[in-house]
Design a protein around this motif. Structure first.
Motif, PDB file in Angstrom:
ATOM      1  N   LYS A  82       0.952  -1.146  -0.048  1.00 26.84           N
ATOM      2  CA  LYS A  82       0.039   0.071   0.115  1.00 26.84           C
ATOM      3  C   LYS A  82       0.979   1.392  -0.118  1.00 26.84           C
ATOM      4  CE  LYS A  82      -4.322  -1.846   0.471  1.00 26.84           C
ATOM      5  NZ  LYS A  82      -5.283  -1.593  -0.312  1.00 26.84           N
ATOM      6  N   CYS A  83       0.689   2.331  -0.601  1.00 22.39           N
ATOM      7  CA  CYS A  83       1.238   3.474  -0.903  1.00 22.39           C
ATOM      8  C   CYS A  83       1.095   3.980   0.747  1.00 22.39           C
ATOM      9  CB  CYS A  83       0.567   4.467  -2.013  1.00 22.39           C
ATOM     10  SG  CYS A  83       1.225   6.104  -1.950  1.00 22.39           S
ATOM     11  N   CYS A 100      -1.027   7.718   0.142  1.00 21.72           N
ATOM     12  CA  CYS A 100      -2.773   7.640  -0.300  1.00 21.72           C
ATOM     13  C   CYS A 100      -3.272   6.246  -0.247  1.00 21.72           C
ATOM     14  CB  CYS A 100      -2.583   8.243  -1.726  1.00 21.72           C
ATOM     15  SG  CYS A 100      -2.307   7.028  -2.893  1.00 21.72           S
ATOM     16  N   GLU A 135      -3.228   0.503  -3.638  1.00 24.82           N
ATOM     17  CA  GLU A 135      -2.333  -0.404  -3.924  1.00 24.82           C
ATOM     18  C   GLU A 135      -1.148   0.006  -4.988  1.00 24.82           C
ATOM     19  OE1 GLU A 135      -0.681  -4.161  -3.168  1.00 24.82           O
ATOM     20  OE2 GLU A 135      -2.417  -3.343  -2.102  1.00 24.82           O
ATOM     21  N   MET A 136      -0.010  -0.403  -4.511  1.00 18.81           N
ATOM     22  CA  MET A 136       1.143   0.278  -5.501  1.00 18.81           C
ATOM     23  C   MET A 136       1.286  -1.089  -6.681  1.00 18.81           C
ATOM     24  SD  MET A 136       3.696   1.914  -3.007  1.00 18.81           S
ATOM     25  CE  MET A 136       4.291   2.887  -4.312  1.00 18.81           C
ATOM     26  N   ASP A 155       8.114   0.113  -6.377  1.00 20.71           N
ATOM     27  CA  ASP A 155       6.801   0.298  -6.431  1.00 20.71           C
ATOM     28  C   ASP A 155       6.376   1.680  -6.626  1.00 20.71           C
ATOM     29  OD1 ASP A 155       5.892  -2.562  -5.327  1.00 20.71           O
ATOM     30  OD2 ASP A 155       7.284  -1.982  -3.925  1.00 20.71           O
ATOM     31  N   CYS A 156       5.268   1.642  -7.639  1.00 25.28           N
ATOM     32  CA  CYS A 156       5.038   2.897  -8.148  1.00 25.28           C
ATOM     33  C   CYS A 156       3.488   2.917  -7.753  1.00 25.28           C
ATOM     34  CB  CYS A 156       5.122   3.074  -9.744  1.00 25.28           C
ATOM     35  SG  CYS A 156       4.372   4.697 -10.438  1.00 25.28           S
ATOM     36  N   CYS A 157       3.041   4.185  -7.337  1.00 28.79           N
ATOM     37  CA  CYS A 157       1.427   4.390  -7.116  1.00 28.79           C
ATOM     38  C   CYS A 157       0.844   5.014  -8.214  1.00 28.79           C
ATOM     39  CB  CYS A 157       1.489   5.392  -5.803  1.00 28.79           C
ATOM     40  SG  CYS A 157      -0.320   5.785  -5.435  1.00 28.79           S
ATOM     41  N   LYS A 169      -2.017   6.407  -8.126  1.00 24.62           N
ATOM     42  CA  LYS A 169      -2.745   7.421  -7.938  1.00 24.62           C
ATOM     43  C   LYS A 169      -2.046   8.775  -7.856  1.00 24.62           C
ATOM     44  CE  LYS A 169      -6.151   9.584  -4.678  1.00 24.62           C
ATOM     45  NZ  LYS A 169      -7.029   9.232  -3.586  1.00 24.62           N
ATOM     46  N   CYS A 170      -0.924   8.834  -6.847  1.00 23.57           N
ATOM     47  CA  CYS A 170      -0.228   9.854  -6.598  1.00 23.57           C
ATOM     48  C   CYS A 170       1.139   9.644  -7.171  1.00 23.57           C
ATOM     49  CB  CYS A 170      -0.031  10.232  -5.043  1.00 23.57           C
ATOM     50  SG  CYS A 170       0.928   8.896  -4.165  1.00 23.57           S
TER      51      CYS A 170
END
Length: 77
Positions: free
Chosen positions: A2-3, A6, A9-10, A56-58, A60-61
């Motif tokens: 989890k990011c 925000c 899920e990443m 890991d990349c989010c 959303k943000c």
């Protein structure tokens, strides 16, 4: 994962790069740290292929999380 910013899920993947440095300062000409500079991540130029850093990349943000524990560093020395 989890990011932490925000809670979305990443997406697990790879940062594909050549010579890279995370440092306290901006580098304008080269990516070589000087002797007084602290750096957390330093990747030297690869010979034939780029470096592939798990990360890991989010979605959303748009933040990217990298575990730099396996790379050259001088922070905390």
């Amino acid at each position: 994962m989890k990011c932490p910013y925000c809670n979305v899920e990443m997406i697990h993947g790879y940062l594909n790069c050549g010579t890279t440095i995370w440092s306290e300062k901006k580098h304008r000409i080269s990516c070589l740290p000087n002797s007084k500079e602290q750096f957390a991540l330093h990747l030297r130029a690869p010979y034939l292929t780029p470096h592939h850093i798990e990360s890991d990349c989010c979605p959303k943000c748009k933040r990217i999380i990298i575990n730099a524990a396996d790379y050259e560093t001088n922070i905390g020395e």
